[in-house]
Design a protein around this motif. Structure first.
Motif, PDB file in Angstrom:
ATOM      1  N   SER A  15      18.951  60.694  59.400  1.00 33.29           N
ATOM      2  CA  SER A  15      19.829  59.555  59.120  1.00 33.29           C
ATOM      3  C   SER A  15      19.550  59.078  57.703  1.00 33.29           C
ATOM      4  O   SER A  15      18.397  59.092  57.264  1.00 33.29           O
ATOM      5  CB  SER A  15      19.538  58.396  60.070  1.00 33.29           C
ATOM      6  OG  SER A  15      19.790  58.779  61.399  1.00 33.29           O
ATOM      7  N   ILE A  70      20.195  55.742  55.310  1.00 28.42           N
ATOM      8  CA  ILE A  70      20.653  54.356  55.343  1.00 28.42           C
ATOM      9  C   ILE A  70      20.279  53.699  54.020  1.00 28.42           C
ATOM     10  O   ILE A  70      19.311  54.089  53.371  1.00 28.42           O
ATOM     11  CB  ILE A  70      20.016  53.610  56.544  1.00 28.42           C
ATOM     12  CG1 ILE A  70      20.659  52.245  56.739  1.00 28.42           C
ATOM     13  CG2 ILE A  70      18.505  53.505  56.403  1.00 28.42           C
ATOM     14  CD1 ILE A  70      20.315  51.623  58.081  1.00 28.42           C
ATOM     15  N   LYS A 122      25.381  56.961  48.926  1.00 34.43           N
ATOM     16  CA  LYS A 122      25.276  57.759  50.151  1.00 34.43           C
ATOM     17  C   LYS A 122      26.415  58.770  50.257  1.00 34.43           C
ATOM     18  O   LYS A 122      26.210  59.954  50.551  1.00 34.43           O
ATOM     19  CB  LYS A 122      25.334  56.841  51.378  1.00 34.43           C
ATOM     20  CG  LYS A 122      24.137  55.962  51.546  1.00 34.43           C
ATOM     21  CD  LYS A 122      24.342  54.968  52.683  1.00 34.43           C
ATOM     22  CE  LYS A 122      25.411  53.958  52.326  1.00 34.43           C
ATOM     23  NZ  LYS A 122      25.480  52.813  53.255  1.00 34.43           N
ATOM     24  N   GLU A 161      29.456  57.687  57.930  1.00 33.95           N
ATOM     25  CA  GLU A 161      29.743  56.503  58.744  1.00 33.95           C
ATOM     26  C   GLU A 161      30.806  56.796  59.803  1.00 33.95           C
ATOM     27  O   GLU A 161      31.838  56.145  59.852  1.00 33.95           O
ATOM     28  CB  GLU A 161      30.204  55.347  57.847  1.00 33.95           C
ATOM     29  CG  GLU A 161      29.176  55.001  56.799  1.00 33.95           C
ATOM     30  CD  GLU A 161      29.538  53.740  56.024  1.00 33.95           C
ATOM     31  OE1 GLU A 161      30.488  53.060  56.437  1.00 33.95           O
ATOM     32  OE2 GLU A 161      28.862  53.452  55.030  1.00 33.95           O
ATOM     33  N   SER A 197      31.734  53.707  62.287  1.00 33.12           N
ATOM     34  CA  SER A 197      31.649  52.320  61.844  1.00 33.12           C
ATOM     35  C   SER A 197      32.912  51.522  62.124  1.00 33.12           C
ATOM     36  O   SER A 197      32.862  50.316  62.216  1.00 33.12           O
ATOM     37  CB  SER A 197      31.323  52.263  60.359  1.00 33.12           C
ATOM     38  OG  SER A 197      32.370  52.839  59.630  1.00 33.12           O
ATOM     39  N   THR A 221      24.834  56.040  57.451  1.00 34.38           N
ATOM     40  CA  THR A 221      25.245  54.868  58.215  1.00 34.38           C
ATOM     41  C   THR A 221      24.731  53.608  57.523  1.00 34.38           C
ATOM     42  O   THR A 221      23.868  53.681  56.660  1.00 34.38           O
ATOM     43  CB  THR A 221      24.689  54.944  59.660  1.00 34.38           C
ATOM     44  OG1 THR A 221      25.025  53.765  60.352  1.00 34.38           O
ATOM     45  CG2 THR A 221      23.177  55.112  59.669  1.00 34.38           C
ATOM     46  N   HIS A 222      25.278  52.462  57.862  1.00 37.03           N
ATOM     47  CA  HIS A 222      24.652  51.230  57.400  1.00 37.03           C
ATOM     48  C   HIS A 222      24.172  50.387  58.577  1.00 37.03           C
ATOM     49  O   HIS A 222      23.926  49.205  58.442  1.00 37.03           O
ATOM     50  CB  HIS A 222      25.552  50.438  56.457  1.00 37.03           C
ATOM     51  CG  HIS A 222      26.919  50.176  57.007  1.00 37.03           C
ATOM     52  ND1 HIS A 222      28.053  50.427  56.290  1.00 37.03           N
ATOM     53  CD2 HIS A 222      27.320  49.725  58.198  1.00 37.03           C
ATOM     54  CE1 HIS A 222      29.102  50.118  57.027  1.00 37.03           C
ATOM     55  NE2 HIS A 222      28.685  49.687  58.179  1.00 37.03           N
ATOM     56  N   SER A 223      24.077  51.027  59.747  1.00 42.33           N
ATOM     57  CA  SER A 223      23.560  50.327  60.914  1.00 42.33           C
ATOM     58  C   SER A 223      22.159  50.848  61.215  1.00 42.33           C
ATOM     59  O   SER A 223      21.956  52.046  61.423  1.00 42.33           O
ATOM     60  CB  SER A 223      24.491  50.556  62.108  1.00 42.33           C
ATOM     61  OG  SER A 223      23.768  50.543  63.311  1.00 42.33           O
ATOM     62  N   VAL A 224      21.206  49.928  61.216  1.00 41.29           N
ATOM     63  CA  VAL A 224      19.809  50.308  61.474  1.00 41.29           C
ATOM     64  C   VAL A 224      19.690  50.938  62.856  1.00 41.29           C
ATOM     65  O   VAL A 224      19.045  51.968  63.045  1.00 41.29           O
ATOM     66  CB  VAL A 224      18.899  49.069  61.356  1.00 41.29           C
ATOM     67  CG1 VAL A 224      17.477  49.414  61.765  1.00 41.29           C
ATOM     68  CG2 VAL A 224      18.931  48.511  59.946  1.00 41.29           C
ATOM     69  N   ALA A 231      21.026  54.436  62.845  1.00 46.06           N
ATOM     70  CA  ALA A 231      20.140  55.336  62.112  1.00 46.06           C
ATOM     71  C   ALA A 231      18.961  55.749  62.982  1.00 46.06           C
ATOM     72  O   ALA A 231      18.600  56.928  63.044  1.00 46.06           O
ATOM     73  CB  ALA A 231      19.661  54.661  60.838  1.00 46.06           C
ATOM     74  N   ILE A 281      14.484  59.063  59.218  1.00 49.34           N
ATOM     75  CA  ILE A 281      15.416  58.126  58.593  1.00 49.34           C
ATOM     76  C   ILE A 281      15.022  57.979  57.135  1.00 49.34           C
ATOM     77  O   ILE A 281      13.886  57.632  56.802  1.00 49.34           O
ATOM     78  CB  ILE A 281      15.396  56.746  59.286  1.00 49.34           C
ATOM     79  CG1 ILE A 281      15.787  56.900  60.761  1.00 49.34           C
ATOM     80  CG2 ILE A 281      16.364  55.784  58.602  1.00 49.34           C
ATOM     81  CD1 ILE A 281      14.722  56.472  61.696  1.00 49.34           C
TER      82      ILE A 281
END
Lengths: 545, 246
Positions: free
Chosen positions: B33, B35, B42, B156, B159, B188-191, B194, B201
Motif C-alpha cells: 500500500s 499512502i 502517488k 484509489e 475512494s 490510497t489516502h485511507s489509513v 492501506a 505500507i
C-alpha cells in the motif's frame, strides 16, 4: 409536460394559427390548412411530385453523406493529432464564419450548373459544422480514458476506433441533426434557380403561377423531407450510440424528436386507439343515412371524424386516469400505460385536456348547436368512469355513452334529432353493453374483492352470459327493423343476417368457464361486425341509387 | 518481481521534482500500500510503473514468472473514467484481450469466469451507466484481471464508494489475493484501507514525494483482520508516520 404532448400541442396551435391567418388574409397564395392538406393528399398520388421529391432527396442525402464522411474523420484526426491541429485549425476557424453560400456562383462557374455544384455547397456548409463539433468533442475526451486505454496496450489506430470515435459520435450526430435543418434550407435556395427539378423548383414554379395550393404541396414536401432526415439521423444515433439511450434507472434519456412516433404509440395504446374501429363504423353509417336528406360536405366529414376521435380519446384518457389505482391492483390491467409508469398522470391529464379542446373545437366547426351540446356530451362520457363504483348497470351506461356517436353525427348534419336514428343508437348501445359484460367476466373475482359493480360480479358469470345474449338479441332486432325504418334493401338485410351469425359465433367462442379466447373474440369479431354494418349500409346506398 | 530503483520525476515547466529517490521492491505474490498526503506524486508513481510516463532518472524493472513482453505486465484499476461508457460490461472486460488478439472463444470464457468471480453474473450486456458504483469497480477489477497481469496497479480504486460497498470490495479483493496470490500495489489516502490491503505500507512525504517510512504489516491476511489488535497497531504506526511526514 412530456415531448409527445408538447409536439401535438404545438402542431395543433400552428394549425389554428394557420387557419386564422388564411381566413383573415383570404389570399390565393395562403390556402387554409385543410385545402393545403387535400392538395397534398392529391399530389402524393402523382408521379410528378415524387420525381421532384426524389431529386431533392438525392441531392440532400448525397450532400449530407459527403459532409459526414469527410467532416467526421477529419474532425477526429485534427482533434487527436496535435500537429495537424496546429496547422489546420487556424485555417478552419478563419474560414468558419464566412458564409459559404455566397460562393455558390463561383461553384456554378467552376463545376457547371449540374447537381454537383448544388450538392457541393450543401456538403461544404454541413461538413464544417460536423468537423468543428467532432474536433471539439475529441479534445474534451478525458485524458484518463486515454491513459486507461494505453495502459492496456492500445496503439494510436486502436485509440481512434475504440475511444475517440465512440466518444465523438454523440456530438457528431447532434451536429448532423442540426445540419439537416440547414441542409434543407440551403437545398431550397440552390434549387430555386437554374434547374427544373426538385422541390425548391416546384415551390418557386408554383409561386410564379400564382398557384397557392400547389406551392403548399411543395412546402409540405420539403417539410416532410426535413422530418424524414431527422428521423433517420435519430435512428442511426440510437443504433450507433446505444449506450447514450439506455435507462440508467436514475434518469431517463433526454427527449428527442425521434421519440415522437414512439410517444404517439404510447398514447394511442393508452386509449386503445385500435378499438375506435368498433364505434366509428356506426358513426359513419349515420353519416350515410343522414346524407339521404341533408347535404354533407367533405369538410364536415373531416370535423365529424376529428370530433369523434377527440371525444373518444378524452374519455378513454380520463378513464385511465380515474382507474389508475384500480388498474394497478388488477394483474390483467397493471401493465397499462399509467400504472406501468410509461405515462405520468400529468401527461395523461394534458392529453385529456388537449383532446377535449380539440373536441370542442371540431364541434364548433360543425355548428353552434354542436358546440353547445359538446359540453354535456363530454360530461356524459366522463361520468362513465365512475359508474362501476355504484351500479352494476355500468355496462349499459358505457353503451349509452358510445351511442352518442351516431346521434351526434345526426345532430351535426341535420341540426335536430329524428327518431329513426335512435334505432341505430339503441343497436350500438346494446351491442356495446353486451360485449362489455362478457369482457367484465375476466375481472369477476377482482371486481368482487374490490367492491366494484358489474353484472358478472353481481349475478355470476353464467347469468352474465345470458344477459349479454339478450342484449345482443336486441341489437339484432334493432338492426333488422332499421331496414323498414330507413327503407333498405336486400344487401342490407343480408349483412344483418351475417352479423347475426357473427354474434352467435362470438358467444360460442367464450364460455363462462373458459375466457381464454375472449381477446380474439372481442377484437376480430367485433371489428368485423362493425365494419360489415357500415359496408352493408354503404352497399345498400349504391344499389338503391 | 517489481523493483523500483531511485526514481526521480520532474515535469518540465514545474519547479522542483514531484518524486525524489523512490526505491522499493515487490516480490511475486506480495502486496504493497502507498499512502501519503495529496500531491505527493502517488499517481505519478503509478503512471511510471505502468509505463505511461518515463521517470527523469532511475529505473523500474519487472520480471514476471510467465510474461516477458513489456506491455501488459501490469494492469491498471482507476478511480473514475476507467470504464468506457460506450462499451458494455463484456466489451470492457475483454478489451485488453482483444487488443492482444486473443481468439473470441477464449475471450468469452475469460469474461464469463470473471463475471462469476466478481459476483456480476448476467450483467455482461449492461452499460456502465446502468451499474452501481460498486459494480463498476468490480468490472474495472475484472478488466484488469482479464489479461492475467503480473501486478495490479490500483489508483484509489474504492475512494468514490460508500463505506459499506468499499469494505465489501476490499474483502473481495483480499480474498482473491489469498486464493490466487496476485501481486498488487494500491495507492490510497485511507489509513484503514492501506493497513487492510497491504503486506507493507509505504508512507510518502508531501512534495516532493519521498519515502518517509515503511510499516511492516505481516498479519494483514489473518481472518477477521479488522477485529484483530494488529490491525489497530499497524494503523497507529501509519498515523504516527503520517504526522511526521506532513
Amino acid at each position: 409536460m412530456n415531448a409527445g404532448l408538447r409536439y401535438s400541442l404545438s402542431v395543433f396551435g400552428l394549425l389554428i394559427l394557420w387557419k386564422l391567418a388564411a381566413e383573415r388574409a383570404a389570399l390565393d397564395m395562403l390556402p387554409p390548412p385543410e385545402i393545403a392538406f387535400a392538395e397534398f393528399g392529391h399530389a402524393v398520388k402523382s408521379p410528378r411530385f415524387w420525381s421532384h421529391f426524389l431529386a431533392s432527396s438525392f441531392r440532400v442525402i448525397c450532400a449530407m453523406s459527403a459532409a459526414w464522411l469527410i467532416g467526421f474523420p477529419v474532425g477526429i484526426l485534427i482533434g487527436y493529432y496535435r500537429l495537424l491541429d496546429q496547422f489546420l485549425s487556424p485555417v478552419i476557424f478563419l474560414t468558419y464564419p464566412i458564409p459559404k453560400i455566397v460562393l455558390l456562383p463561383v461553384f456554378l462557374v467552376v463545376f457547371g450548373l449540374g447537381d454537383f455544384s448544388r450538392i457541393f455547397i450543401i456538403a461544404l456548409i454541413i461538413g464544417y459544422q460536423i468537423l468543428v463539433a467532432t474536433r471539439d468533442s475529441v479534445l474534451q475526451v478525458n485524458s484518463r480514458y486515454l491513459d486507461a486505454f494505453r495502459s492496456m496496450g492500445g496503439g494510436p489506430i486502436e485509440t481512434i476506433t475504440h475511444v475517440l470515435i465512440p466518444a465523438a459520435l454523440p456530438q457528431g450526430f447532434t451536429a448532423l441533426r442540426i445540419g439537416a435543418g440547414t441542409a434543407v434550407a440551403v437545398l431550397f435556395f440552390v434549387e430555386s434557380f437554374a434547374t427544373e427539378s426538385g422541390l425548391g423548383f416546384f415551390i418557386m414554379d408554383s409561386w410564379g403561377r400564382f398557384d397557392g395550393g400547389r406551392m403548399f404541396v411543395g412546402i409540405m414536401g420539403m417539410s416532410l423531407l426535413g422530418v424524414l432526415l431527422v428521423e433517420v439521423i435519430d435512428y442511426l444515433e440510437r443504433t450507433f450510440c446505444a449506450w447514450k439511450f439506455v435507462e440508467t434507472g436514475r434518469q431517463k434519456p433526454a427527449a428527442k424528436p425521434g421519440i415522437l412516433l414512439q410517444k404517439i404509440g404510447t398514447y394511442g395504446h393508452m386509449i386503445k386507439f385500435s378499438h375506435t374501429v368498433f364505434a366509428l363504423p356506426f358513426a359513419l353509417a349515420a353519416v350515410i343515412l343522414a346524407n339521404r336528406h341533408y347535404p354533407i360536405t367533405g369538410l364536415q366529414i373531416v370535423w365529424i371524424l376529428t370530433a369523434m376521435v377527440a371525444a373518444r380519446s378524452a374519455a378513454m384518457g380520463f378513464n385511465r386516469i380515474v382507474d389508475a389505482r384500480i388498474d394497478a391492483q388488477n394483474p390483467r390491467t397493471s401493465d397499462r400505460e399509467i400504472p406501468a409508469g410509461r405515462l405520468s398522470q400529468k401527461s395523461a391529464a394534458w392529453f385529456v385536456l388537449i383532446s377535449a379542446v380539440l373536441f370542442f373545437f371540431s364541434a364548433g366547426m360543425l355548428s353552434r348547436l354542436c358546440l353547445i351540446l359538446s359540453v354535456p356530451v363530454l360530461g356524459i362520457l366522463f361520468l362513465y368512469s365512475y359508474t362501476k363504483r355504484f351500479t352494476a348497470l355500468s355496462h349499459v351506461y358505457l353503451g349509452f355513452s358510445i351511442s352518442m356517436a351516431p346521434l351526434g353525427v345526426w345532430v351535426a348534419v341535420s341540426g335536430q334529432i329524428d327518431w329513426p336514428i335512435l334505432l341505430l343508437c339503441l343497436a350500438l348501445l346494446t351491442y356495446i353493453a353486451g360485449f362489455d359484460i362478457l369482457y367484465a367476466c375476466q375481472d369477476l373475482d377482482f371486481d368482487r374483492s374490490e367492491g366494484l359493480f358489474s353484472i358478472p360480479a353481481r349475478l355470476g358469470a353464467s347469468a352474465a352470459f345470458h344477459m349479454a345474449s339478450l342484449l345482443h338479441l336486441v341489437t339484432f332486432v334493432c338492426l333488422f327493423f332499421m331496414h323498414l325504418v330507413f327503407d333498405m334493401g336486400p344487401v342490407y338485410l343480408f349483412t344483418v343476417l351475417i352479423i347475426g351469425v357473427l354474434l352467435i359465433v362470438e358467444h360460442r367462442m367464450v364460455r363462462p368457464d373458459d375466457l381464454s379466447s375472449i381477446q380474439a373474440a372481442f377484437f376480430h369479431v367485433n371489428s368485423a361486425i362493425s365494419v360489415l354494418l357500415f359496408l352493408g349500409i354503404l352497399g345498400n346506398e349504391f344499389m338503391q341509387r | 518481481m517489481i523493483s523500483v530503483q531511485s526514481i526521480c520525476k520532474t515535469f518540465s515547466g514545474q519547479d522542483g521534482p514531484v518524486l525524489e529517490n523512490i526505491t522499493f521492491q515487490i516480490d511475486d505474490g506480495q502486496t504493497l500500500s502507498i499512502i501519503g498526503p495529496s500531491g505527493c506524486g502517488k499517481t505519478t508513481l503509478l503512471y511510471i510503473l505502468a509505463g505511461l510516463i518515463q521517470p527523469t532518472s532511475g529505473q523500474t524493472t519487472m520480471t514476471g514468472p510467465v510474461h516477458v513482453n513489456k506491455i501488459g505486465q501490469s494492469a491498471f484499476v482507476l478511480q473514475d473514467f476507467g470504464l468506457f461508457p460506450w462499451k458494455t460490461v463484456t466489451q470492457n472486460i475483454e478489451l485488453g484481450l482483444k487488443l492482444k488478439r486473443v481468439p473470441p472463444a477464449i475471450r468469452k470464457e475469460t469474461v464469463n469466469r470473471l463475471l462469476t468471480d466478481m459476483g456480476l453474473p448476467g450483467m455482461g450486456a449492461r452499460y456502465p451507466s446502468q451499474l452501481s458504483g460498486g459494480q463498476k469497480q468490480r468490472v474495472a477489477i475484472a478488466r484488469a484481471l482479464a489479461t492475467d497481469p503480473d501486478i495490479l496497479l490500483m489508483d484509489e480504486p474504492f475512494s468514490s464508494l460508500d463505506a459499506m460497498t468499499r469494505e465489501h470490495l476490499q474483502n473481495l479483493m483480499r480474498d482473491m489475493w489469498i486464493k490466487n496470490r496476485i501481486s498488487y500495489l494500491i495507492v490510497t489516502h485511507s489509513v484503514e484501507e492501506a493497513v487492510f490491503m497491504g503486506r507493507r505500507i509505504l508512507i510518502l512525504t508531501g512534495r516532493p514525494g519521498r519515502i518517509n517510512a515503511v510499516v511492516d504489516n505481516p498479519n494483514f491476511a489473518a481472518p477477521d483482520f479488522r477485529l484483530q489488535p494488529e490491525f489497530f497497531e499497524s494503523q497507529k504506526q501509519v498515523r504516527l508516520a503520517l504526522e511526521k511526514s506532513v
